[in-house]
Design a protein around this motif. Structure first.
Motif, short mmCIF file in Angstrom:
data_model
loop_
_atom_site.label_atom_id
_atom_site.label_comp_id
_atom_site.label_asym_id
_atom_site.label_seq_id
_atom_site.Cartn_x
_atom_site.Cartn_y
_atom_site.Cartn_z
N LYS A 122 39.80 18.51 43.91
CA LYS A 122 40.58 17.42 44.48
C LYS A 122 41.38 17.89 45.69
CE LYS A 122 41.08 14.71 40.23
NZ LYS A 122 42.03 14.12 39.25
N ALA A 123 41.85 19.15 45.64
CA ALA A 123 42.63 19.67 46.76
C ALA A 123 41.81 19.74 48.03
CB ALA A 123 43.16 21.07 46.41
N GLN A 124 40.49 19.80 47.90
CA GLN A 124 39.63 19.86 49.07
C GLN A 124 39.69 18.57 49.87
OE1 GLN A 124 35.66 21.52 48.40
NE2 GLN A 124 34.80 19.96 49.76
N GLU A 125 39.85 17.43 49.17
CA GLU A 125 39.91 16.14 49.85
C GLU A 125 41.12 16.03 50.77
OE1 GLU A 125 39.45 13.76 46.08
OE2 GLU A 125 38.13 12.63 47.42
N ALA A 126 42.22 16.62 50.35
CA ALA A 126 43.47 16.49 51.11
C ALA A 126 43.66 17.63 52.11
CB ALA A 126 44.66 16.45 50.15
N CYS A 127 42.70 18.54 52.20
CA CYS A 127 42.86 19.72 53.06
C CYS A 127 42.48 19.39 54.49
CB CYS A 127 42.01 20.87 52.53
SG CYS A 127 42.19 22.41 53.47
N ASN A 128 43.36 19.73 55.41
CA ASN A 128 43.08 19.61 56.84
C ASN A 128 43.29 20.99 57.47
OD1 ASN A 128 42.67 18.85 59.47
ND2 ASN A 128 44.59 17.74 59.69
N GLY A 129 42.32 21.84 57.27
CA GLY A 129 42.41 23.22 57.73
C GLY A 129 41.16 23.96 57.33
N ALA A 130 41.32 24.98 56.51
CA ALA A 130 40.19 25.74 55.97
C ALA A 130 40.36 25.82 54.46
CB ALA A 130 40.13 27.13 56.58
N PHE A 131 39.35 25.37 53.72
CA PHE A 131 39.42 25.38 52.26
C PHE A 131 38.59 26.55 51.76
CE2 PHE A 131 38.41 23.99 47.94
CZ PHE A 131 39.68 23.64 47.50
N LEU A 132 39.25 27.47 51.04
CA LEU A 132 38.63 28.70 50.58
C LEU A 132 38.51 28.70 49.06
CD1 LEU A 132 39.72 29.41 53.45
CD2 LEU A 132 40.13 31.71 52.62
N THR A 133 37.41 29.20 48.55
CA THR A 133 37.23 29.34 47.11
C THR A 133 36.69 30.73 46.79
OG1 THR A 133 34.93 28.57 47.01
CG2 THR A 133 36.66 26.89 46.96
N TYR A 134 36.96 31.18 45.58
CA TYR A 134 36.40 32.42 45.04
C TYR A 134 36.04 32.14 43.59
CZ TYR A 134 35.85 37.29 43.57
OH TYR A 134 35.36 38.48 43.08
N THR A 135 34.77 32.32 43.26
CA THR A 135 34.29 32.03 41.91
C THR A 135 33.63 33.26 41.32
OG1 THR A 135 33.87 29.73 42.56
CG2 THR A 135 32.86 30.50 40.52
N PHE A 136 34.17 33.71 40.21
CA PHE A 136 33.55 34.81 39.46
C PHE A 136 32.43 34.21 38.62
CE2 PHE A 136 33.32 37.00 35.35
CZ PHE A 136 32.94 38.27 35.76
N THR A 137 31.20 34.78 38.77
CA THR A 137 30.06 34.16 38.10
C THR A 137 29.57 34.92 36.87
OG1 THR A 137 28.59 35.29 39.69
CG2 THR A 137 29.26 33.03 40.20
N GLU A 138 29.43 36.25 36.96
CA GLU A 138 28.91 36.99 35.81
C GLU A 138 29.22 38.47 35.95
OE1 GLU A 138 24.55 37.97 35.97
OE2 GLU A 138 24.55 36.20 37.29
N ARG A 139 29.02 39.20 34.84
CA ARG A 139 29.17 40.66 34.86
C ARG A 139 28.41 41.26 33.69
NH1 ARG A 139 35.37 41.51 33.16
NH2 ARG A 139 35.44 39.87 31.61
N ALA A 140 28.19 42.58 33.79
CA ALA A 140 27.49 43.32 32.74
C ALA A 140 28.04 44.73 32.70
CB ALA A 140 25.99 43.34 33.00
N LYS A 141 28.14 45.29 31.52
CA LYS A 141 28.68 46.65 31.35
C LYS A 141 27.72 47.66 31.96
CE LYS A 141 30.91 47.56 27.59
NZ LYS A 141 31.29 47.92 26.18
N GLU A 142 28.30 48.64 32.70
CA GLU A 142 27.50 49.67 33.34
C GLU A 142 27.57 50.97 32.55
OE1 GLU A 142 28.95 50.14 37.28
OE2 GLU A 142 28.23 48.21 38.01
N TYR A 143 26.69 51.88 32.92
CA TYR A 143 26.74 53.24 32.38
C TYR A 143 27.65 54.10 33.25
CZ TYR A 143 22.71 51.95 29.53
OH TYR A 143 21.87 51.34 28.64
N PRO A 144 28.33 55.09 32.65
CA PRO A 144 28.34 55.44 31.23
C PRO A 144 29.26 54.52 30.43
CG PRO A 144 29.78 56.92 32.42
CD PRO A 144 29.15 56.03 33.45
N ARG A 145 28.94 54.34 29.16
CA ARG A 145 29.77 53.55 28.25
C ARG A 145 30.89 54.45 27.73
NH1 ARG A 145 26.13 49.35 26.90
NH2 ARG A 145 24.93 49.04 28.83
N VAL A 146 32.12 54.04 27.94
CA VAL A 146 33.27 54.85 27.54
C VAL A 146 34.16 54.04 26.61
CG1 VAL A 146 33.21 56.24 29.65
CG2 VAL A 146 34.56 54.15 29.60
N LYS A 147 34.95 54.77 25.82
CA LYS A 147 35.87 54.10 24.90
C LYS A 147 37.12 53.61 25.61
CE LYS A 147 34.33 56.73 20.86
NZ LYS A 147 34.73 57.65 19.75
N ASN A 148 37.52 54.31 26.66
CA ASN A 148 38.71 53.91 27.42
C ASN A 148 38.40 52.63 28.21
OD1 ASN A 148 40.98 53.64 28.97
ND2 ASN A 148 40.89 55.67 29.88
#
Length: 670
Positions: A45-71
């Motif tokens: 909704k904020a995009q409708e009222a914006c008169n400038g530059a509308f920025l977004t950042y969306t986190f989409t996915e992730r996966a655990k990498e090697y090495p697998r650690v307990k910490n």
């Protein structure tokens, strides 16, 4: 009576057909702009009222990498995210820049639709945040003049990378996102689950230095600029000229190496005024370009590398009809400050660049990205990405009064950065008449190398007797131990590592009289390299106003932005700083090349300077534009010499300076 099964089936089919027709009609009505108001609304909704530059950042996915650690905090995760920049103004958004405040030790591995502003190679550590700029779409047009075409008014950035320590299901979001273009104001970003967004508007209080009435960006001011001008354009290739300008009054480049990254499969067919370190024409047959140019002879091709390294030609090739004959070329990679020699502050070369699909038309012109420039002993430059500027105009080749504009022009701005700790290329030691010990260069001032197994990189540098400065570091150990014993100081075990600097400078306070005081600067060259047309610059404190003269160098006061700075260079015949040489006998240590001068100051112009308290030492010291590492401490006044020696009428600072200047030509006199 119950309806027969056959009839009920037919009625059901009729209902399905009617519903399908209605749905199709509604879809057609929506596509024709006749309805669908709810579906036409933006995601935010904020995009409708914006008169400038509308920025977004969306986190989409992730996966655990090697090495697998307990910490948990040390566990690495591969992540994907998408950022967008939408122009909602009535005017174009030129050269957009989006800052993402990463905070989880992120490493960006790949980026789509943008590049990093500072030109860092991928993978890049962006744990302190990163600024993205558009590539290939650097400008976002406005909605009015594009009929709301989202492909022209919005940029999408696809980010893939690694982050640490945020355990699922919590999303590893940045601290903030904002538009980094000057003249815009961004409130705190709104954060909802795995999404952030913000509307950045123009700051009414911001005043641009000069109104830009063209569709191009204004040319930037920087320590060093690189111009990329397209002189001729054809279907599958173009002729480009690269011009490097050094604008800083205290920086220089020696044996410069220039590199960039081709992003669209281009290759260099030919060059004039410079050459690539690797000329691998035959290797081009294995490059992606060979897939399109099937019958092309790649033998004479200069480089198909994605990141070619370009160097200057030697002076003897300046008039060479095959590779030379380009103005300002062929100086062996030397770029002096314009204050020393304006003709030697610029370098130029030309190259013929071939393109590959889909860029096979005259107007499909894209400059390379991620520019870097380095030298022998020079400042560290950080270069921004190219920006489109108004076409450069060149004088007519026939000598007429007319001028010819370039087909297209871009500019790369590079600025000097202060060296990081243990990453300098030169260092400074301090000494004074009131203390017989020298504060040497810091441990590992220019890096530690691989010697840390036999020395302590964290131990403080040991005080030295003055004569030890004439010895290479490896020959100072015995003197350092003996001096520590005489002065009743602890000897660390293991001993501190060396400073590892190929060039060092000693600043010595010679004397302190009622009428003034004097210092001596000695430059040591520990390398097998001769510095030609060398210079040094010393930034002083309040005592700069008392500066009187430099006796064995050519010294001048500098103006803004280098206030309180004395610029020094060799006198005629002394413009070479010789390399290290062998001693008379093989058993003796090698001798550094050195030059030396005395600098005098008048007390009447700086009466409050307290020399015994250490106020006679510089705040910064540069050699050939490189900022040298300064000691962390200054010499202290010994208890036996709390007061400076009194001056007599027959001994002025000038007389003492002149005597020392004559003596130091052949001797260090420490």
């Amino acid at each position: 009576m119950p309806m027969p099964l056959r009839r009920r089936t037919l009625l059901l089919l009729e209902v399905v057909v009617v519903l399908a027709v209605v749905a199709g009609a509604r879809a057609q009505d929506y596509n024709n702009g006749g309805g669908g108001e709810d579906e036409d609304k933006p995601q935010f909704k904020a995009q409708e009222a914006c008169n400038g530059a509308f920025l977004t950042y969306t986190f989409t996915e992730r996966a655990k990498e090697y090495p697998r650690v307990k910490n948990v905090t040390a566990q690495a995760y591969a992540f994907k995210a998408q950022a967008t920049v939408l122009n909602t103004m009535t005017e174009d958004l030129k050269a957009w820049q989006m800052f993402v405040g990463f905070q989880h030790k992120e490493i960006v591995v790949t980026v789509g639709g943008a590049v990093l502003l500072d030109g860092s190679d991928l993978p890049a550590n962006v744990s302190g945040g990163a600024t993205f700029v558009g590539y290939p779409m650097a400008d976002l047009l406005n909605s009015i003049e594009t009929a709301g075409d989202m492909t022209q008014i919005q940029a999408q950035i696809e980010i893939t990378g690694t982050q640490f320590g945020v355990k699922p299901p919590k999303a590893p979001m940045p601290k903030t996102i904002k538009l980094a273009n000057p003249g815009f104001r961004c409130p705190a970003a709104t954060h909802k689950d795995s999404v952030m967004y913000v509307c950045c508007v123009k700051d009414p209080k911001f005043k641009a230095k000069k109104m830009n009435t063209t569709r191009y960006q204004p040319r930037q001011k920087a320590d060093l600029t690189i111009a990329y001008d397209v002189l001729q354009a054809f279907g599958n290739n173009y002729m480009a000229q690269v011009t490097i300008d050094n604008w800083s009054p205290i920086s220089r480049l020696d044996n410069w190496n220039l590199t960039w990254e081709w992003k669209r499969g281009e290759f260099i067919y030919n060059m004039r005024g410079a050459y690539t370190l690797k000329k691998e024409g035959p290797a081009c047959v294995y490059s992606p370009a060979a897939g399109y140019y099937k019958d092309f002879d790649f033998t004479p091709v200069y480089s198909c590398e994605k990141r070619p390294i370009v160097v200057d030609l030697p002076p003897e090739r300046e008039k060479d009809k095959d590779v030379g004959n380009v103005p300002f070329c062929c100086k062996n990679g030397t770029l002096l400050p314009p204050t020393m020699d304006e003709a030697k502050s610029r370098a130029t070369f030309q190259m013929q660049v071939y393109k590959v699909p889909p860029d096979l038309n005259r107007t499909a012109l894209y400059p390379p990205q991620n520019w870097r420039i380095t030298g022998k002993l020079n400042p560290q430059y950080v270069c921004r990405q190219p920006i489109r500027v108004s076409p450069m105009e060149f004088p007519d080749a026939t000598g007429l009064m007319s001028s010819t504009p370039a087909v297209a022009s871009w500019q790369v701005a590079c600025n000097i950065t202060r060296p990081k700790k243990r990453a300098a290329k030169c260092c400074v030691s301090f000494s004074a008449y009131y203390n017989d010990s020298v504060v040497p260069c810091n441990t590992c001032a220019c890096g530690c190398g691989n010697e840390t197994a036999t020395c302590d990189p964290d131990a403080g540098a040991m005080m030295l007797p003055s004569e030890a400065l004439l010895l290479p570091f490896d020959n100072r150990t015995a003197k350092a131990r003996a001096w520590a014993k005489i002065k009743h100081r602890r000897v660390p075990n293991p001993m501190p590592c060396s400073d590892n600097c190929g060039l060092s400078i000693n600043w010595h306070i010679v004397n302190n009289y009622k009428s003034g005081w004097a210092a001596r600067i000695t430059i040591f060259n520990w390398q097998d390299y001769t510095f030609k047309d060398w210079f040094a610059a010393v930034t002083m404190g309040d005592h700069y106003s008392g500066y009187e003269n430099v006796y064995s160098f050519n010294g001048t006061r500098m103006g803004a932005p280098f206030n309180n700075t004395i610029f020094m260079q060799g006198l005629p015949g002394l413009t070479y700083l010789e390399p290290i040489t062998d001693s008379k006998t093989p058993a003796d240590p090698r001798l550094p090349g050195k030059q030396q001068s005395v600098i005098s100051f008048k007390r009447k112009d700086a009466p409050n300077v307290n020399i015994p308290k250490g106020e006679g030492f510089p705040g910064r010291l540069y050699f050939d534009g490189e900022e040298c590492a300064l000691p962390e401490t200054i010499p202290k006044v010994s208890t036996a010499r709390q007061r400076a020696p009194a001056a007599t009428l027959g001994h002025s600072v000038m007389a003492v300076a002149l005597v020392i200047a004559v003596v130091v030509v052949d001797s260090l006199c420490l």
